[in-house]
Design a protein around this motif. Structure first.
Motif, PDB file in Angstrom:
ATOM      1  N   LEU A  42       4.532  -1.004   3.129  1.00  0.00           N
ATOM      2  CA  LEU A  42       4.441   0.536   2.951  1.00  0.00           C
ATOM      3  C   LEU A  42       5.030   1.135   2.431  1.00  0.00           C
ATOM      4  N   CYS A  86      -4.024  -6.577  -1.410  1.00  0.00           N
ATOM      5  CA  CYS A  86      -4.438  -7.524  -0.047  1.00  0.00           C
ATOM      6  C   CYS A  86      -4.491  -8.787  -1.362  1.00  0.00           C
ATOM      7  N   THR A 124      -4.697   0.857  -9.922  1.00  0.00           N
ATOM      8  CA  THR A 124      -3.734   1.096  -8.939  1.00  0.00           C
ATOM      9  C   THR A 124      -3.666   2.735  -8.832  1.00  0.00           C
ATOM     10  N   TYR A 148       0.809  -0.752   0.325  1.00  0.00           N
ATOM     11  CA  TYR A 148      -0.068   0.262   0.005  1.00  0.00           C
ATOM     12  C   TYR A 148       0.895   1.132   0.038  1.00  0.00           C
ATOM     13  N   ILE A 184       0.868   4.509   0.814  1.00  0.00           N
ATOM     14  CA  ILE A 184      -0.448   5.493   1.644  1.00  0.00           C
ATOM     15  C   ILE A 184      -0.410   6.651   1.605  1.00  0.00           C
ATOM     16  N   MET A 224      -4.833  -0.288  -2.119  1.00  0.00           N
ATOM     17  CA  MET A 224      -3.929  -0.908  -1.248  1.00  0.00           C
ATOM     18  C   MET A 224      -4.718  -2.308  -2.299  1.00  0.00           C
ATOM     19  N   ASP A 277       1.517   0.322  -9.048  1.00  0.00           N
ATOM     20  CA  ASP A 277       2.059  -1.741  -7.529  1.00  0.00           C
ATOM     21  C   ASP A 277       1.229  -2.739  -7.997  1.00  0.00           C
TER      22      ASP A 277
END
Length: 629
Positions: A294, A580, A525, A250, A252, A578, A536
């Motif tokens: 991150l 996952c 993304t 991620y 941020i 994000m 990403d």
């Protein structure tokens, strides 16, 4: 935003000015008004002299916070959002424009809460009822005929100069500190902030008090919509007893990049770090990743917010900031952070890669002269870094016989490559050097590999093809042609990449997790008003890891319906999504992660016993405070 002048330094004729600014308050997000004092005027004083004079006379501020009564935000009693205080309903995207106030009410001195409207439509709908208040006010200069059509001059798009009718409002003192975090009791109420500047020498008043009235407090930040977990049919077959974990990557969005210039479509209050942090931390807690990588983590935010929060959730972690020393104030530089659940993994090795250092070593190795070294370094010194962490599973997976096997190990790489789209050669150079060190690292260890990060490269780029195929077979890459593969300054080009791009290869067998689940990379993304694309990725070694599932990426129309032009927004705290994925670790020894036989430059480098980029970091304890590496 308000300022006032007060006392004067008699001997020089300079006057103190106190300025106070504040964002819109939101429940559970700390609010720290920006109060600062200046000296203006003075006999024969320039700006430098005024600054020195101000520095020689220490001062301090006092703060007083009060809460007004709860009011409907929009004066149209039929407004669908009038009694709703959710941030998503009061964003620029939801309102379709600025909030309005009635000019006639302003001239009549009516309270602001009776004259505020969320949109032109609400003002039009409420006009017949609302205009009756003008008749009742003795201060109205001219009363409009109730049958008149709507007149545009009767509203304006700002409440900055509208006088708050304080006599009609009851104020309750709630705080005397510099910062205040609004609670549920404050939602729907305006806050009054009063600031006074005092001399530290004798406590005399230098300027103030300055008073500002905030917009009504909004309710707690809106979380992003739930995302579906997309499982691969049959993925669980053959992995009974395997150690499973969830991996998150991620970006941020560091506060130092979250500016109104970069994201003009985003409300300033939802762009502020306290608001975005609340959503980010909630996301991390809700997703329950076993490994979290991150990017764009600001150093001071890691120390103050992320590290304590993740530690409380049961994570250990490491942080590596970019190579730059500082960007103004302490901590205002970003980097990468990696966390892992301490009840599931223990870190056995930890290294970092600084691409600036690799560039310096390569420049020396090439035997460049001073001018060429300067050009070479100017092109490649971009402060980007990478983390390499080896985690060992605390659980012993069961084999086919049901007997416990040796603990599995996993190498996790976390990186953020250079962002300039006109410097694709720099990104490819960084990736080439990253893979050289990673290949040597994992080839000497019996470990699976995961590479997370913001690679700032789309799926059709040379960087992506190089990572997933191990080579660059394409005949033409526009991004490399655009940047011409060189570092130039008045001629005398210094080439960054090898002359033959086909010689840039590696032997690590990599695949993309999101592509494995979705069948292709997501459409995006990263989603902003100026760019929408995939940057990403989470890469992995298929011979040692089995992908079970991944969270979906929202559709573009769904994001535009909520957020308008792009991200970040009131419910998406970053301009990146994000990633996952749920993963199962195949037993050690079940397959090599290398695809040998390419005869590559990377293979030769991996066999020569040198890893120029790796910097060893001290392992951290499995418990206790998280540290910056």
């Amino acid at each position: 935003h308000f300022h006032v002048k007060m006392s004067t330094i008699a001997e020089v004729g300079a006057t103190y000015f106190l300025t106070l600014r504040s964002e819109r308050p939101v429940q559970d997000c700390e609010l720290a008004p920006n109060a600062f004092i200046q000296l203006k005027g003075g006999y024969l004083l320039d700006n430098s002299a005024r600054a020195k004079l101000l520095e020689s006379k220490p001062f301090y501020f006092s703060f007083l916070w009060s809460r007004g009564p709860k009011r409907q935000i929009c004066s149209n009693t039929d407004c669908p959002r009038g009694n709703t205080y959710e941030p998503t309903h009061w964003s620029k995207a939801a309102l379709g424009g600025p909030e309005l106030i009635c000019n006639v009410c302003e001239r009549a001195g009516l309270p602001l809460y009776e004259a505020s409207f969320c949109s032109v439509n609400c003002f039009k709908e409420a006009w017949r009822v609302h205009s009756q208040r003008h008749v009742c006010s003795p201060n109205t200069d001219s009363v409009k005929n109730l049958n008149d059509n709507f007149i545009a001059d009767e509203y304006k798009e700002s409440v900055e100069s509208f006088p708050i009718n304080t006599s009609a409002m009851d104020w309750t003192q709630i705080c005397s500190e510099k910062e205040y975090t609004p609670t549920d009791s404050d939602v729907g109420c305006r806050l009054k902030i009063e600031v006074t500047a005092y001399s530290a020498a004798d406590n005399s008043v230098l300027a103030g008090p300055v008073i500002i009235y905030t917009d009504p407090v909004l309710s707690a930040p809106t979380p992003p919509p739930k995302r579906r977990l997309m499982a691969i049919p049959g993925a669980v077959a053959g992995v009974a007893g395997a150690m499973r974990f969830r991996i998150i990557s991620y970006n941020i969005l560091a506060e130092l990049y979250a500016t109104k210039q970069a994201y003009p479509y985003c409300d300033s209050w939802s762009l502020a770090w306290p608001y975005r942090r609340k959503i980010i931390l909630n996301e991390l807690e809700e997703m329950q990743g076993d490994i979290v990588c991150l990017q764009e983590v600001q150093a001071d935010h890691y120390e103050k917010h992320l590290s304590p929060f993740m530690n409380e959730l049961g994570y250990d972690g490491m942080y590596k900031q970019k190579s730059s020393e500082f960007m103004g104030q302490y901590g205002k530089v970003d980097g990468c952070a990696a966390f892992w659940k301490r009840n599931k993994f223990i870190m056995t090795e930890n290294y970092s890669i600084e691409f600036n250092e690799i560039a310096r070593q390569e420049a020396a190795k090439r035997g460049l002269d001073e001018s060429e070294i300067r050009k070479f370094m100017n092109r490649l010194s971009r402060d980007n870094i990478a983390q390499i962490i080896v985690l060992e599973s605390l659980a012993r997976p069961s084999g086919a016989s049901g007997r416990s096997s040796s603990r599995s190990s996993l190498c996790v790489v976390n990186t953020h490559l250079y962002s300039n789209h006109q410097r694709a050669d720099v990104k490819l150079w960084q990736t080439m050097n990253l893979m050289r060190d990673v290949q040597q690292f994992v080839s000497s260890r019996d470990t699976a590999l995961i590479m997370c990060g913001d690679f700032n490269s789309e799926p059709q780029s040379a960087v992506y093809e190089y990572l997933v195929s191990g080579s660059i077979e394409g005949e033409h890459y526009p991004e490399l042609d655009t940047c011409d593969n060189t570092s130039t300054n008045n001629g005398n080009a210094v080439r960054v990449l090898p002359p033959n791009l086909r010689s840039i290869v590696h032997d690590v067998d990599l695949a993309s997790m999101m592509s494995t689940v979705l069948g292709s990379e997501p459409h995006f993304t990263n989603f902003t008003a100026k760019f929408k694309g995939t940057l990403d990725y989470i890469f992995y070694t298929p011979s040692r890891l089995r992908i079970m599932a991944a969270t979906s990426i929202p559709d573009e129309q769904d994001i535009r319906a909520i957020c308008g032009e792009g991200l970040p927004s009131t419910c998406y705290p970053s301009d990146h999504m994000m990633l996952c994925c749920d993963v199962a670790m195949i037993q050690s020894g079940s397959g090599s992660i290398l695809s040998m036989g390419r005869g590559s430059v990377a293979s030769n480098a991996a066999n020569n016993g040198t890893m120029r980029g790796l910097i060893s970091q001290q392992p951290m304890k499995s418990k206790g405070p998280l540290r910056i590496a």
